[in-house]
Design a protein around this motif. Structure first.
Motif, PDB file in Angstrom:
ATOM      1  N   ALA A  50      -1.798   5.627   2.796  1.00  0.00           N
ATOM      2  CA  ALA A  50      -2.862   4.666   3.109  1.00  0.00           C
ATOM      3  C   ALA A  50      -2.504   3.861   4.356  1.00  0.00           C
ATOM      4  CB  ALA A  50      -3.102   3.741   1.922  1.00  0.00           C
ATOM      5  N   VAL A  66       0.841  -1.196   0.000  1.00  0.00           N
ATOM      6  CA  VAL A  66       0.000   0.000   0.000  1.00  0.00           C
ATOM      7  C   VAL A  66       0.877   1.247   0.000  1.00  0.00           C
ATOM      8  CG1 VAL A  66      -1.911  -1.139   1.203  1.00  0.00           C
ATOM      9  CG2 VAL A  66      -0.181   0.049   2.525  1.00  0.00           C
ATOM     10  N   ASP A  84      -3.051   6.025   7.394  1.00  0.00           N
ATOM     11  CA  ASP A  84      -4.481   6.101   7.695  1.00  0.00           C
ATOM     12  C   ASP A  84      -4.970   4.835   8.372  1.00  0.00           C
ATOM     13  OD1 ASP A  84      -4.630   8.630   6.578  1.00  0.00           O
ATOM     14  OD2 ASP A  84      -5.496   7.922   4.671  1.00  0.00           O
TER      15      ASP A  84
END
Length: 65
Positions: A54, A50, A57
């Protein structure tokens, strides 16, 4: 974490799970463009890749912050 000789270095990430469910330990390796996650018991198995934003998060969400 980071890179060793041009290759991402895997670091033990602990256990991931919720509501008393343990999914087992994972390992994480970072490069400037990607965060890689794999099962530390099956290092040759599938991996998740990823973007760093991301991943940040996800970690924020998973930590409940």
């Amino acid at each position: 974490m980071g890179q060793e000789g041009g290759r991402a270095a895997w670091a033990f990430g602990g256990q991931v799970g919720g509501q008393g469910v343990s999914y087992g330990p994972v390992e994480v390796a970072t490069t400037p463009a990607t965060v890689h996650v794999r099962d530390s018991k099956h290092t040759a198995g599938p991996r998740l890749a990823v973007a760093p934003a991301a991943w940040a998060d996800f970690v924020t969400y998973a930590s409940g912050s």
